[in-house]
Design an enzyme around this catalytic site. Structure first.
Site, short mmCIF file in Angstrom:
data_model
loop_
_atom_site.label_atom_id
_atom_site.label_comp_id
_atom_site.label_asym_id
_atom_site.label_seq_id
_atom_site.Cartn_x
_atom_site.Cartn_y
_atom_site.Cartn_z
CG ASP A 8 2.87 29.55 41.23
OD1 ASP A 8 2.54 28.80 40.30
OD2 ASP A 8 4.05 29.93 41.41
CB ALA A 9 -1.43 25.11 41.08
N GLY A 11 4.52 22.29 39.68
CA GLY A 11 4.72 20.85 39.57
C GLY A 11 4.92 20.16 40.89
CB SER A 12 7.28 20.41 43.49
OG SER A 12 8.06 19.86 42.46
CG LEU A 13 6.29 23.18 46.79
CD1 LEU A 13 7.27 24.27 47.17
CD2 LEU A 13 5.86 22.39 48.02
CD GLU A 73 3.91 28.51 34.12
OE1 GLU A 73 4.61 28.21 35.12
OE2 GLU A 73 3.45 27.66 33.33
CB THR A 103 9.29 21.58 39.31
OG1 THR A 103 8.31 21.76 40.35
CG2 THR A 103 9.44 20.11 39.02
N GLY A 125 14.39 21.97 41.30
CA GLY A 125 14.03 21.29 42.53
C GLY A 125 13.51 19.88 42.32
N GLY A 126 12.82 19.67 41.21
CA GLY A 126 12.36 18.32 40.90
C GLY A 126 13.53 17.36 40.72
#
Length: 267
Positions: A8-9, A11-13, A73, A103, A125-126
């Protein structure tokens, strides 16, 4: 699932799930370290099928894993959450609201095998990391969470008890009357106070959207997943408090941040 890897790619991790000898393993790294994580994965995955999901899935497929399969996703997150529910001995997430705080934040209505995304927000989280840089001059997630746990948001937020003092308020006094409203005190407040206030603002915003969405669909059970909740007890505690106050039953899944990677692997 021994021959499968889910990635799982976001925005942040970048989050990876894979199974060896019947044991499910997890790995996550900042997206800035994606090449390192995928280089490691390439070494161990020579005989495995790769399933990708998330916003950067196409880039990874083109660059490193051309034979891999890209999985939606949203359905991956829901499939993975259902898997974790079963693993924890919880009933399947039927007629529930799934909230994925990554994110940003997405809300899914789950009815049996049907998954529908019903709401999304840029608060997540972003936002926490960006405001952490502005308010506390830090971009370290664990440090920002620690600060939010040690700060006093009452030094920054105008609380209900502040409005009614010295009278007894008609609702809990620690509820927020206005976020960041103590304008004369903000400059004297600590970085931890500011982060405590902002963490609470995120929790309040997500809870309000959750309560309204749950009411619209006649749902009481809400399930929280996502990387922003991992190691983030202040956010979990605030979400649980506000949800229960609003008549909702919150569940926080262990390893819920890997739901997307697990769901991709299961597909």
């Amino acid at each position: 699932m021994n021959n499968r890897v889910g990635i799982d790619a976001g925005g942040s991790l970048i989050k990876i799930a894979y199974e060896e000898n019947g044991i499910l393993h997890y790995r996550k790294q900042p997206i800035s370290e994606m090449d390192e994580a995928l280089g490691w994965l390439k070494l161990i995955s020579s005989n495995k099928s790769i399933f990708l999901t998330g916003g950067r899935a196409g880039k990874i497929k083109a660059k490193l894993f051309p034979e891999s399969e890209i999985v939606d996703e949203f359905s991956s997150a829901c499939e993975g959450a259902n898997y974790l529910m079963r693993k924890e001995g919880l009933p399947a997430a039927e007629n529930s609201l799934l909230i994925n705080i990554g994110t940003g934040t997405s809300w899914f209505k789950i009815e049996g095998e049907e998954y529908n995304r019903v709401l999304g927000s840029g608060i997540g989280g972003g936002t926490f990391m960006g405001m952490g840089r502005l308010l506390a001059d830090s971009s370290d997630f664990a440090n920002l969470v620690h600060m939010s746990a040690s700060g006093q948001r009452g030094n920054v937020d105008l609380l209900v008890k502040d409005l009614y003092h010295p009278e007894e308020p008609p609702i809990p006094g620690d509820l927020t009357a206005s976020n960041f409203a103590k304008t004369e005190a903000i400059n004297a407040s600590s970085r931890a106070d500011k982060m405590a206030s902002f963490m609470n603002l995120i929790a309040e915003t997500i809870t309000l959207l959750t309560v309204q969405t749950a009411a619209l669909h006649g749902i009481k059970n809400v399930i929280f997943i996502g990387s922003t909740l991992a190691g983030n007890k202040p956010l979990q505690d605030s979400l649980a408090y506000y949800c229960k106050m609003s008549g909702l039953e919150p569940i926080f899944l262990q390893n819920g941040e890997f739901s997307g990677a697990i769901g991709a692997m299961l597909r």
